[in-house]
Design a protein around this motif. Structure first.
Motif, PDB file in Angstrom:
ATOM      1  N   TYR A  98      -8.671  -0.481  -4.267  1.00  0.00           N
ATOM      2  CA  TYR A  98      -7.484  -1.311  -4.055  1.00  0.00           C
ATOM      3  C   TYR A  98      -7.833  -2.604  -3.330  1.00  0.00           C
ATOM      4  O   TYR A  98      -8.701  -2.627  -2.463  1.00  0.00           O
ATOM      5  N   SER A 146       0.824  -1.220   0.000  1.00  0.00           N
ATOM      6  CA  SER A 146       0.000   0.000   0.000  1.00  0.00           C
ATOM      7  C   SER A 146       0.851   1.259   0.000  1.00  0.00           C
ATOM      8  O   SER A 146       0.590   2.213  -0.744  1.00  0.00           O
ATOM      9  N   ALA A 147       1.897   1.247   0.841  1.00  0.00           N
ATOM     10  CA  ALA A 147       2.770   2.415   0.916  1.00  0.00           C
ATOM     11  C   ALA A 147       3.465   2.662  -0.425  1.00  0.00           C
ATOM     12  O   ALA A 147       3.587   3.810  -0.887  1.00  0.00           O
ATOM     13  N   PRO A 182       0.024   9.269 -11.234  1.00  0.00           N
ATOM     14  CA  PRO A 182      -1.035   8.261 -11.100  1.00  0.00           C
ATOM     15  C   PRO A 182      -0.995   7.212 -12.213  1.00  0.00           C
ATOM     16  O   PRO A 182      -1.424   6.078 -12.016  1.00  0.00           O
ATOM     17  N   THR A 217      -6.751   7.910 -10.272  1.00  0.00           N
ATOM     18  CA  THR A 217      -6.881   8.402  -8.891  1.00  0.00           C
ATOM     19  C   THR A 217      -8.150   7.880  -8.217  1.00  0.00           C
ATOM     20  O   THR A 217      -8.297   7.998  -7.004  1.00  0.00           O
ATOM     21  N   VAL A 231       1.571   6.675  -6.920  1.00  0.00           N
ATOM     22  CA  VAL A 231       0.468   7.557  -7.341  1.00  0.00           C
ATOM     23  C   VAL A 231       0.854   9.016  -7.111  1.00  0.00           C
ATOM     24  O   VAL A 231       0.550   9.881  -7.929  1.00  0.00           O
ATOM     25  N   ALA A 232       1.556   9.276  -5.997  1.00  0.00           N
ATOM     26  CA  ALA A 232       1.962  10.648  -5.701  1.00  0.00           C
ATOM     27  C   ALA A 232       2.881  11.190  -6.795  1.00  0.00           C
ATOM     28  O   ALA A 232       2.810  12.366  -7.160  1.00  0.00           O
ATOM     29  N   ALA A 238       0.965   4.139  -2.908  1.00  0.00           N
ATOM     30  CA  ALA A 238       0.688   5.547  -2.595  1.00  0.00           C
ATOM     31  C   ALA A 238       1.822   6.431  -3.104  1.00  0.00           C
ATOM     32  O   ALA A 238       1.612   7.498  -3.697  1.00  0.00           O
ATOM     33  N   ASN A 239       3.035   5.952  -2.892  1.00  0.00           N
ATOM     34  CA  ASN A 239       4.234   6.629  -3.351  1.00  0.00           C
ATOM     35  C   ASN A 239       4.236   6.825  -4.873  1.00  0.00           C
ATOM     36  O   ASN A 239       4.538   7.909  -5.387  1.00  0.00           O
TER      37      ASN A 239
END
Lengths: 480, 90
Positions: B44, A212-213, A223, B40, A219-220, A216-217
């Motif tokens: 998940y 997950s981390a 995306p 976006t 996508v930041a 997120a990284n």
């Protein structure tokens, strides 16, 4: 470079040497040298068959090039890489038992032996031998350069020194041990490839703080890294889908893969090989490409794609584990070049020398010739790898698609369509090859599809059309 | 007389084609069906975008299980060697 990284690599190379010598000892007692040297005497069981298929297919691009592209592209490239899953089951299910049975009837040792008996045409034999020699010599040289570069970057010795280490390591066991040594070392190399993939994947996920981390990284940053369309949204569904032909179902047409489908001992082993091979290919292709994507979140800013996998390994793993993981790309490269070397040699010895130059050669001459030709090709490759000529680099780009355009239908229709004849086969091979090179050179990805798509379709149409128009066919004893 | 082993071989080749079509349908359907929207807004599963989880992870595991089942129930073991009894001639 830490010596602890080098030790696992050295142990790996020494074990491969031992396997080569062991295979050579068996070869000395052989009473059918040709079949033993070039086909391992059709002795392979399920595990060996699965491993040699997987290891021959998985090459430098699965471990070095692929993860590098995935690092730049994102999950879309993992999606594309998964088009390779059919290489694990489709090849063996299609060629499967029929190819193995008919190869035994013909006493075929090479793919060309099969084509020769099926189509009874010298032109097809010579054209096939020429295509195999040219394309696979070129791709062997490219892999050889990759192997030497990898050793160069890991140990810090000069390119020439690295080339020498790699060449000695590969040539000795292939020349003395033949196909059996190739298949047995493939089993070890295949295992190393799977183990290395799993270790590195776990390490990358841990280092990145969990899936997950990492996501997120990504996508930041952009995306599109987690979309199926790639970082710059350029991977269209049609384009990615046509990779199913190049790296999935078309793999049947690669001579180094097809020849393995006639080398196993029993149908039971083949059934097991389908399952093991699919799991193995799935693990490696999924794992290595996902590692490339995740690597971006763990170590950002790697400029050169080919350095992604080695850099990740050396940065996040303790030295001994890094050595084991780095043995994986080494294994992938070695297991591909060893298969190509023995295949090119068998083409020259069995398909050219024994067919046309000296059909009555005795056992001792054949033996001498086999060792000699394998050695000469090996040394020639090393010579070219010192400074690869432009022509070879250019030819290597065509190798995969070119061989598929030439051989896919010739093999498949030869097996399953009784009316397939030599005119159809020849027309299909020539048009497949020519259209592939033409489209590649002048149109690139024509109509948004990978270059291989149209030549494969055209060569099928031409094959069927020409075979139907020319009534003549060779009735084979096994046809109903 | 047609070699009886070829009947099995032909059936197994057809199964291979069907499996590839199923494989492709799962891969394509989930990837572009679920992944076509704005990245976006993805949902998940176990940390992975849903399209990727179904297309590349669950789809692959499903294919491996399917292949194992198909081999167990639909693939026939045959001798690969030359058979002495008949099967010679047309």
């Amino acid at each position: 470079m830490h010596w602890q990284v080098i030790i696992p690599l050295v142990i790996f190379l020494v074990s491969i040497f031992c396997i080569g010598f062991w295979a050579n000892a068996r070869l000395r007692h052989s009473n059918s040298f040709l079949s033993d040297y070039f086909l391992g005497g059709r002795e392979m069981g399920g595990f060996l068959l699965a491993m040699t298929m997987m290891a021959t297919y998985g090459s430098a691009s699965s471990f070095i090039g692929g993860p590098g592209v995935a690092y730049q592209t994102g999950l879309g490239w993992v999606l594309l890489a998964m088009a390779q899953l059919p290489a694990g089951y489709f090849v063996l299910m299609i060629l499967g038992k029929k190819f193995a049975i008919i190869a035994r009837k013909y006493e075929a040792i090479t793919l060309i032996d099969f084509l020769k008996a099926r189509y009874q045409s010298n032109v097809i034999v010579l054209l096939s031998a020429f295509a195999i020699f040219v394309f696979l010599f070129a791709s062997m040289t490219a892999q050889w350069v990759g192997g030497a570069r990898l050793i160069e970057s890991l140990t810090g010795v000069s390119y020439q020194g690295a080339l020498l280490i790699f060449s000695v390591a590969v040539l000795v066991y292939v020349i003395i041990g033949g196909f059996a040594a190739v298949a047995l070392t493939d089993a070890m190399q295949g295992s190393v490839m799977i183990i290395g993939t799993v270790i590195l994947l776990v390490a990358v996920i841990t280092e990145g703080g969990g899936v997950s981390a990492i996501m997120a990284n990504l996508v930041a940053e952009n995306p599109n890294f987690v979309s199926p369309f790639g970082a710059d949204a350029s991977l269209s569904p049609l384009y990615v889908s046509t990779f199913w032909i190049l790296i999935g179902i078309g793999v049947i047409g690669l001579p180094q893969i097809a020849v393995r489908a006639m080398s196993y001992k029993e149908s039971k082993g083949m059934h097991r090989a389908i399952i093991i091979g699919t799991i193995g290919i799935g693990t490696i292709m999924f794992g290595m490409h996902l590692i490339g994507v995740f690597g971006r979140a763990v170590i950002p800013g790697i400029e050169v794609g080919d350095k992604v996998m080695p850099t990740l390994t050396l940065e996040i793993l303790p030295p001994v584990l890094a050595g084991i993981v780095l043995a994986a790309p080494m294994a992938a490269i070695m297991s591909t070049v060893n298969a190509l070397l023995i295949l090119v040699s068998s083409t020259l010895v069995k398909d050219v020398y024994l067919n046309y130059l000296k059909p009555k050669a005795n056992e001792a001459e054949i033996k001498r010739m086999s060792f000699l030709v394998t050695t000469i090709i090996g040394i020639a490759v090393v010579g070219f790898a010192i400074r690869p000529p432009e022509l070879l680099i250019w030819l290597n780009l065509f190798a995969f698609g070119g061989l598929e355009s030439a051989f896919l239908w010739t093999v498949v229709l030869g097996l399953y369509w009784n009316r397939a004849n030599k005119y159809g086969a020849l027309a299909s091979m020539v048009i497949g090859l020519v259209s592939y090179v033409y489209i590649y050179q002048f149109h690139g990805n024509l109509l948004g599809m990978h270059t291989v798509t149209i030549p494969v379709i055209i060569s099928l149409l031409v094959f069927v059309l020409v075979s139907k128009c020319t009534k003549q066919m060779v009735q084979q004893p096994w046809m109903s | 007389m047609e070699d009886k082993r070829f009947k099995y071989a032909h059936r197994e080749a057809k199964i291979g084609v069907i499996l590839v079509i199923i494989n492709f349908a799962i891969w394509y359907g989930f990837a572009y069906g679920l992944g076509g929207q704005d990245p976006t807004t993805y949902t998940y599963i176990l940390g992975f975008p849903a399209w990727f989880f179904y297309s590349c992870i669950a789809g692959t595991v499903f294919m491996i299980v399917l292949i194992a089942v198909v081999i167990k129930f639909f693939f026939t073991e045959v001798s690969l060697e030359e058979e002495d009894d008949g099967c010679i001639g047309k």
